[in-house]
Design a protein around this motif. Structure first.
Motif, mmCIF file in Angstrom:
data_model
loop_
_atom_site.group_PDB
_atom_site.id
_atom_site.type_symbol
_atom_site.label_atom_id
_atom_site.label_comp_id
_atom_site.label_asym_id
_atom_site.label_seq_id
_atom_site.Cartn_x
_atom_site.Cartn_y
_atom_site.Cartn_z
ATOM 1 N N ASP A 131 37.906 32.538 47.480
ATOM 2 C CA ASP A 131 39.313 32.612 47.869
ATOM 3 C C ASP A 131 40.079 33.455 46.846
ATOM 4 O O ASP A 131 40.092 33.119 45.650
ATOM 5 C CB ASP A 131 39.902 31.197 47.933
ATOM 6 N N PHE A 132 40.693 34.547 47.275
ATOM 7 C CA PHE A 132 41.517 35.374 46.392
ATOM 8 C C PHE A 132 42.413 36.276 47.231
ATOM 9 O O PHE A 132 42.203 36.443 48.434
ATOM 10 C CB PHE A 132 40.666 36.211 45.430
ATOM 11 N N HIS A 133 43.402 36.886 46.598
ATOM 12 C CA HIS A 133 44.325 37.809 47.274
ATOM 13 C C HIS A 133 44.707 38.906 46.292
ATOM 14 O O HIS A 133 45.222 38.629 45.196
ATOM 15 C CB HIS A 133 45.579 37.044 47.738
ATOM 16 N N VAL A 134 44.430 40.133 46.652
ATOM 17 C CA VAL A 134 44.735 41.294 45.808
ATOM 18 C C VAL A 134 45.617 42.249 46.596
ATOM 19 O O VAL A 134 45.290 42.600 47.737
ATOM 20 C CB VAL A 134 43.452 42.030 45.358
ATOM 21 N N LYS A 135 46.733 42.673 45.979
ATOM 22 C CA LYS A 135 47.689 43.547 46.664
ATOM 23 C C LYS A 135 47.594 44.978 46.130
ATOM 24 O O LYS A 135 46.888 45.251 45.164
ATOM 25 C CB LYS A 135 49.104 43.005 46.485
ATOM 26 N N ALA A 136 48.338 45.863 46.777
ATOM 27 C CA ALA A 136 48.347 47.283 46.394
ATOM 28 C C ALA A 136 48.708 47.427 44.927
ATOM 29 O O ALA A 136 49.636 46.777 44.434
ATOM 30 C CB ALA A 136 49.326 48.052 47.270
ATOM 31 N N GLY A 137 47.960 48.281 44.231
ATOM 32 C CA GLY A 137 48.215 48.520 42.817
ATOM 33 C C GLY A 137 47.510 47.549 41.897
ATOM 34 O O GLY A 137 47.549 47.717 40.678
ATOM 35 N N GLN A 138 46.865 46.527 42.451
ATOM 36 C CA GLN A 138 46.166 45.544 41.630
ATOM 37 C C GLN A 138 44.664 45.823 41.593
ATOM 38 O O GLN A 138 44.107 46.450 42.491
ATOM 39 C CB GLN A 138 46.413 44.128 42.153
ATOM 40 N N THR A 139 44.042 45.297 40.533
ATOM 41 C CA THR A 139 42.590 45.425 40.376
ATOM 42 C C THR A 139 41.962 44.040 40.364
ATOM 43 O O THR A 139 42.440 43.145 39.666
ATOM 44 C CB THR A 139 42.247 46.159 39.072
ATOM 45 N N LEU A 140 40.909 43.888 41.160
ATOM 46 C CA LEU A 140 40.150 42.649 41.189
ATOM 47 C C LEU A 140 38.865 42.846 40.410
ATOM 48 O O LEU A 140 38.105 43.777 40.678
ATOM 49 C CB LEU A 140 39.827 42.249 42.629
ATOM 50 N N GLY A 141 38.622 41.975 39.436
ATOM 51 C CA GLY A 141 37.366 42.015 38.704
ATOM 52 C C GLY A 141 36.469 40.881 39.169
ATOM 53 O O GLY A 141 36.940 39.760 39.395
ATOM 54 N N ILE A 142 35.191 41.164 39.331
ATOM 55 C CA ILE A 142 34.222 40.154 39.758
ATOM 56 C C ILE A 142 33.106 40.122 38.728
ATOM 57 O O ILE A 142 32.502 41.155 38.421
ATOM 58 C CB ILE A 142 33.631 40.471 41.147
ATOM 59 N N ILE A 143 32.839 38.942 38.192
ATOM 60 C CA ILE A 143 31.798 38.822 37.179
ATOM 61 C C ILE A 143 30.979 37.564 37.444
ATOM 62 O O ILE A 143 31.456 36.603 38.062
ATOM 63 C CB ILE A 143 32.406 38.793 35.748
ATOM 64 N N GLY A 144 29.763 37.580 37.006
ATOM 65 C CA GLY A 144 28.875 36.440 37.191
ATOM 66 C C GLY A 144 27.465 36.833 36.832
ATOM 67 O O GLY A 144 27.155 38.024 36.659
ATOM 68 N N GLY A 145 26.612 35.853 36.733
ATOM 69 C CA GLY A 145 25.224 36.120 36.376
ATOM 70 C C GLY A 145 24.460 36.774 37.507
ATOM 71 O O GLY A 145 24.946 36.905 38.631
ATOM 72 N N THR A 146 23.233 37.179 37.204
ATOM 73 C CA THR A 146 22.372 37.775 38.221
ATOM 74 C C THR A 146 22.112 36.754 39.332
ATOM 75 O O THR A 146 21.755 35.615 39.063
ATOM 76 C CB THR A 146 21.039 38.204 37.592
#
Length: 576
Positions: free
Chosen positions: A352-367
């Motif tokens: 669950d997330f919401h990213v708008k114009a001009g924003q950056t979403l970072g995704i991190i996690g293990g293999t």
């Protein structure tokens, strides 16, 4: 098989091939009759004039047969090759729009076999059908009628010969057809092993598994070879048997024909013509047997091709079009779950997330935490099983795949370059881009320097980009993604092949670019420094979203994020 041919074969070529084939058969059946007349009316009577006139007539008919045969082969070849062309086009077009699930079901090696070997099988049988399948029964019926006209008593020989011939053909088909069908699957296996050996050659050498891979290939190769040897050995046995039957038929015809001639109930010319018609009848049986042996193999190929063409994607498209034009960039996941076919557990759960114009979403996690799976859902390579994904404020399932592809630009985890030039590869993202836009994308991707050292945008790119290093290929792939005009830019672990300095410069260039400031950026990373500046960071662990927030928030409150930082703190300096 006829379903595969429907709307893909040229009906005019088929019609023309049948017409000329019929003319060829008529001429072929007429020639022995002329021979009979020459012997009966010319040679026995010593009438040279009749022999010359009949000879000229035979020459004209023979020329007519040659022309008809040539036209039949030409049109039949055109029809079969056109069918092959259309089948390959349709399969390739289908493959281009396949979902990842469909790829997983069939496999790349099998798709290659179906597009090449299976299509060739159908082409060959189509040619055989237009050359022999239609000609053989017509020839058999015509020759039987003409032989009956020459001598009714001698035709009784066929009452004994044909059943023997049919039994031999039947036994051959009984053993050969299953083996022919099995050949296609064995070719699949051979292609799979061979392809894995080629694509994984570096891994094979690194782990010194050359002998094991060679043995693995030998097993698949021998399996195919033994199958082929069996089937063609069976076919090889059939030809001497056919020759024996045909020779026996000739001896019988000569034996009984000689008696009829001695009794003056049959003329010599009629015996010669009868023997020719007998051979035409037996040859027609042989042609039919050959066709009936190869048709099942082509039918198996047609079934495999139909399996591809009839595959219905789980991804359903709405009829809406052009709804995303002039919409602000926006990406939203609402309690999204997704699991692969046959998997016992979901690959991602309750994201669950919401990213708008001009924003950056970072995704991190293990293999194996589901990062690439999540990215695949954004590009709608798969459909979520539960939850809602919104692209520019529209349910992604209400959009056509073309619209989604237009609005999502993806730099994949594995950089893929195509043979050509750097310009060709960059324009893959936007065919209308000018050189200034291409250089701008290269500058942002930190690729301009090494391209300038070569031949600029005209620098050659070898197959797979083999003339560039891993980091260079990755930067070119990022530049290609940036050339595309989209509202959402996804970088699926695209910075992992870059050193820390290049990674930092690239992210800074993205942040400072005026065009990118109105877009949504999704950055998947394994290094904290890669995603630390993101406006929203989500932390994945075994498919579950265990954290969401900014770098500072997660650093203070999220245990998984803290563990990632501790594991990397010795190797880099984390912002903040």
């Amino acid at each position: 098989m006829f379903h595969v041919m429907k709307n893909r074969i040229s009906l005019m070529s088929v019609f023309g091939a049948i017409v000329f084939m019929s003319l060829q058969v008529l001429g072929t059946l007429y020639i022995p009759n002329i021979t009979s007349d020459i012997v009966n009316n010319g040679i026995t009577r010593g009438d040279t004039h009749y022999i010359i006139v009949a000879g000229i007539r035979m020459l004209v008919v023979s020329l007519f047969v040659v022309i008809a045969s040539f036209m039949n082969v030409l049109l039949a070849s055109q029809a079969s090759q056109k069918l092959g062309q259309n089948l390959r086009n349709d399969i390739y077009r289908k493959v281009l729009y396949m979902s990842n699930d469909e790829f997983d079901q069939i496999g790349t090696s099998s798709l290659i076999t179906r597009t090449t070997n299976d299509v060739v099988q159908i082409q060959n049988v189509t040619l055989m059908m237009l050359r022999m399948m239609i000609m053989a029964p017509i020839m058999m019926i015509g020759a039987s009628f003409m032989a009956y006209q020459k001598n009714q008593q001698l035709t009784k020989i066929f009452v004994f010969v044909l059943p023997i011939l049919i039994i031999v053909i039947g036994i051959t088909m009984y053993f050969a057809v299953p083996l022919f069908k099995a050949m296609q699957k064995k070719i699949d296996r051979l292609n799979l092993v061979f392809r894995e050996g080629l694509t994984g050659v570096r891994v094979i050498r690194a782990f010194r598994q050359d002998d094991w891979e060679q043995e693995r290939f030998d097993v698949a190769n021998k399996d195919y070879t033994h199958n082929a040897q069996k089937v063609f050995s069976i076919m090889a046995v059939m030809y001497p048997l056919m020759t024996l039957i045909m020779s026996g038929t000739n001896i019988s015809i000569t034996w009984f024909g000689a008696k009829y001639i001695a009794n003056q109930s049959m003329e010599v010319g009629n015996l010669i013509a009868f023997m020719t018609y007998a051979m035409q009848i037996l040859m027609s049986c042989m042609m039919l047997s050959m066709i009936f042996v190869f048709v099942p193999r082509a039918q198996a190929s047609a079934t495999r091709i139909n399996e591809v063409l009839k595959m219905k994607s789980d991804i359903k498209e709405d009829t809406q079009t052009d709804v995303l034009h002039n919409e602000p960039a926006d990406l939203q996941f609402e309690q999204v779950d997704f699991g692969y076919q046959g998997a016992q557990e979901c690959a991602i759960k309750a994201v669950d997330f919401h990213v708008k114009a001009g924003q950056t979403l970072g995704i991190i996690g293990g293999t194996g935490s589901g990062k690439t799976t999540l990215v695949s859902l954004i590009a709608r390579m798969y459909d979520a099983q539960t939850g809602l994904i919104k692209l520019d404020n529209h349910d992604i399932r209400s959009l056509s795949l073309r619209e989604i592809n237009d609005q999502v630009s993806l730099a994949p985890q594995k950089a893929v370059l195509f043979k050509g030039t750097v310009r060709d590869n960059l324009k893959y993202g936007n065919s209308k881009a000018n050189d200034e836009q291409l250089w701008h994308a290269l500058e942002i991707a930190q690729a301009a320097d090494f391209i300038k050292e070569e031949q600029g945008l005209d620098t050659l790119v070898e197959q797979g980009g083999d003339n560039f290093s891993g980091g260079q290929k990755q930067r070119l792939a990022i530049a290609r993604a940036l050339v595309k005009e989209a509202s959402i830019y996804v970088f699926d672990d695209s910075f992992s092949a870059l050193d820390f300095k290049t990674d930092s410069l690239l992210r800074q260039a993205l942040h400072n670019d005026s065009r990118m400031q109105s877009k949504v950026m999704v950055i998947v990373g394994q290094r904290i420094s890669t995603i630390a500046d993101a406006d929203v960071i989500i932390v994945l662990d075994h498919g579950k979203m265990v954290g969401r927030g900014t770098h500072q928030e997660l650093k203070q409150n999220n245990r998984t994020y803290q563990e990632i930082i501790k594991s990397q703190i010795k190797g880099e300096t984390v912002n903040g």
